[in-house]
Design a protein around this motif. Sequence first.
Motif, PDB file in Angstrom:
ATOM      1  N   THR A  37       0.846  -1.212   0.000  1.00 35.80           N
ATOM      2  CA  THR A  37       0.000   0.000   0.000  1.00 35.80           C
ATOM      3  C   THR A  37       0.871   1.248   0.000  1.00 35.80           C
ATOM      4  N   HIS A  69       1.789  -5.103  12.040  1.00 34.04           N
ATOM      5  CA  HIS A  69       1.982  -5.946  10.856  1.00 34.04           C
ATOM      6  C   HIS A  69       2.500  -7.308  11.301  1.00 34.04           C
ATOM      7  N   ARG A 123      -2.596  -6.350  10.442  1.00 30.88           N
ATOM      8  CA  ARG A 123      -2.585  -6.510   8.981  1.00 30.88           C
ATOM      9  C   ARG A 123      -1.433  -7.419   8.564  1.00 30.88           C
ATOM     10  N   SER A 145       2.048   4.840   8.389  1.00 28.63           N
ATOM     11  CA  SER A 145       2.666   5.259   7.135  1.00 28.63           C
ATOM     12  C   SER A 145       3.894   6.128   7.447  1.00 28.63           C
ATOM     13  N   SER A 183      -4.493   0.507   3.422  1.00 25.76           N
ATOM     14  CA  SER A 183      -5.401  -0.620   3.610  1.00 25.76           C
ATOM     15  C   SER A 183      -6.795  -0.166   4.036  1.00 25.76           C
ATOM     16  N   PRO A 224      -7.649   8.360  13.061  1.00 25.01           N
ATOM     17  CA  PRO A 224      -7.178   9.658  12.598  1.00 25.01           C
ATOM     18  C   PRO A 224      -7.023   9.735  11.087  1.00 25.01           C
ATOM     19  N   GLY A 225      -6.885   8.590  10.421  1.00 27.19           N
ATOM     20  CA  GLY A 225      -6.942   8.604   8.963  1.00 27.19           C
ATOM     21  C   GLY A 225      -8.290   9.133   8.497  1.00 27.19           C
TER      22      GLY A 225
HETATM   23  O1  TXA Z   1      -1.870   0.415   4.377  1.00 27.32           O
HETATM   24  C1  TXA Z   1      -1.739   0.767   5.547  1.00 27.32           C
HETATM   25  O2  TXA Z   1      -2.619   0.569   6.388  1.00 27.32           O
HETATM   26  C2  TXA Z   1      -0.429   1.473   5.923  1.00 27.32           C
HETATM   27  C3  TXA Z   1       0.715   0.472   5.795  1.00 27.32           C
HETATM   28  C4  TXA Z   1       2.023   1.032   6.284  1.00 27.32           C
HETATM   29  O3  TXA Z   1       0.385  -0.694   6.483  1.00 27.32           O
HETATM   30  N1  TXA Z   1      -0.497   1.961   7.256  1.00 27.32           N
HETATM   31  C5  TXA Z   1      -1.238   3.037   7.618  1.00 27.32           C
HETATM   32  O4  TXA Z   1      -1.030   3.425   8.925  1.00 27.32           O
HETATM   33  O5  TXA Z   1      -1.978   3.619   6.859  1.00 27.32           O
HETATM   34  P1  TXA Z   1      -1.485   4.837   9.483  1.00 27.32           P
HETATM   35  O6  TXA Z   1      -0.990   4.884  10.860  1.00 27.32           O
HETATM   36  O7  TXA Z   1      -1.063   5.893   8.574  1.00 27.32           O
HETATM   37  O8  TXA Z   1      -3.029   4.717   9.520  1.00 27.32           O
HETATM   38  C6  TXA Z   1      -3.595   3.747  10.378  1.00 27.32           C
HETATM   39  C7  TXA Z   1      -4.962   4.132  10.758  1.00 27.32           C
HETATM   40  C8  TXA Z   1      -4.988   5.394  11.575  1.00 27.32           C
HETATM   41  O9  TXA Z   1      -5.967   6.250  11.047  1.00 27.32           O
HETATM   42  C9  TXA Z   1      -5.357   4.869  12.956  1.00 27.32           C
HETATM   43  O10 TXA Z   1      -6.096   5.793  13.669  1.00 27.32           O
HETATM   44  C10 TXA Z   1      -6.160   3.632  12.638  1.00 27.32           C
HETATM   45  O11 TXA Z   1      -5.469   3.086  11.581  1.00 27.32           O
HETATM   46  N2  TXA Z   1      -6.163   2.704  13.769  1.00 27.32           N
HETATM   47  C11 TXA Z   1      -5.164   1.972  14.251  1.00 27.32           C
HETATM   48  N3  TXA Z   1      -5.532   1.280  15.340  1.00 27.32           N
HETATM   49  C12 TXA Z   1      -6.827   1.579  15.559  1.00 27.32           C
HETATM   50  C13 TXA Z   1      -7.787   1.200  16.541  1.00 27.32           C
HETATM   51  N4  TXA Z   1      -7.484   0.365  17.530  1.00 27.32           N
HETATM   52  N5  TXA Z   1      -9.033   1.715  16.453  1.00 27.32           N
HETATM   53  C14 TXA Z   1      -9.358   2.577  15.460  1.00 27.32           C
HETATM   54  N6  TXA Z   1      -8.490   2.984  14.508  1.00 27.32           N
HETATM   55  C15 TXA Z   1      -7.252   2.489  14.550  1.00 27.32           C
END
Ligand code: TXA
Length: 330
Positions: A37, A69, A123, A145, A183, A224-225
């Motif tokens: 991704t 991961h 993931r 990311s 993802s 937060p995404g």
């Molecule tokens: O494709 C992807 O998912 C990429 C690659 C590196 O794996 N990772 C990614 O991570 O996009 P990041 O941190 O940029 O976005 C992850 C999202 C964030 O918006 C975060 O808030 C959400 O996942 N997230 C993670 N754990 C969570 C949880 N327990 N409950 C709700 N949201 C969660």
Amino acid sequence: MHIYKPEEMIPTTVGSSLSTAVKLLQQGEVVAIPTETVYGLAANAYNEAAVRRIYAIKNRPLFNPLIVHVSGIGQAAACTQGLPHKAIQLFNKFSPGPLTLLLPKNNNVPDIVTAGLPDVAIRIPGHALTLGLLQELNFPLAAPSANPFGYISPTTATHVHQMLGGKIKYILDGGACNAGIESTIVGFRNDEVLLFREGAIPVSLIEKLVGPVKRIHTAKPSAPGMLASHYQPHTPLYLVDDVEAAFSEEPALRTGIITYNELAKGLPSADQVLLCTNNDFATAARKLYAAMHTMDARGYDRILVRRFPDTGIGVAMNDRLERAAWKGVG
Ligand code: TXA
Ligand code: MG
């Protein structure tokens, strides 16, 4: 103990040596890794101090949980209190691949990884080099990311180097990311399947397997995404249906244009990036963030992007572009 200070500069190497990445990660260092991704900023998910450094390097607020991961379903089980039937079905169908599942965490996962939330995001990345890396480690990798918080995600090792060079020792180069969009994130409540983030796997495919998926609309986003402003270039970006009309409203502005299928008519092709032809939106998704990085570096007054049809991966691209769009505040 060495206390990390963000202002310290360290030499950053880009390479494809698994053994270097393994050694650094075992030492509790943060390493950028390729996935299908976007590139991730990885550390030992079981090591609280290492995970803390990810947040510091990204300048990411501590309330934003990270994705863990894993190499496969076995390692997923080691981080969770068990996998519901639908989670196993989804992993079996879409993993390794761009699918993240939220599952009740167990005590192996420090609270810092989930920002204190009861669920951990898991993931299995679909990238051979990173799967090989995970297989050589006896811990999973927490990785958001690999961009500074709020900025465009990286889809090449060069993007990571431009944004985080001097802050990490090693970038594992696995080439350009094949999917190009993050993802899809899905969670479970009782028997319900919930969508936390649109992503590279269209929701329609998930619904085919496990039935209706509920979109969550919360005032306070749990991912937060999902924040209204995210994935943002420095140059004001506008997502529009009609690029030519938007251009002609302010023709004096120096404008970079991102389109698909055909160039915007009557405007210089040197200022345009064409993401794909013939509605090949998988190719468009692969190139989208690179186009945003390129346009942002050119110093235009504004970037105009032609909105995608809201089908398939077009939904996730429009979602990211809306969050990347200028909101009219400083
Ligand atoms: O494709 C992807 O998912 C990429 C690659 C590196 O794996 N990772 C990614 O991570 O996009 P990041 O941190 O940029 O976005 C992850 C999202 C964030 O918006 C975060 O808030 C959400 O996942 N997230 C993670 N754990 C969570 C949880 N327990 N409950 C709700 N949201 C969660
Ligand atoms: Mg991100």
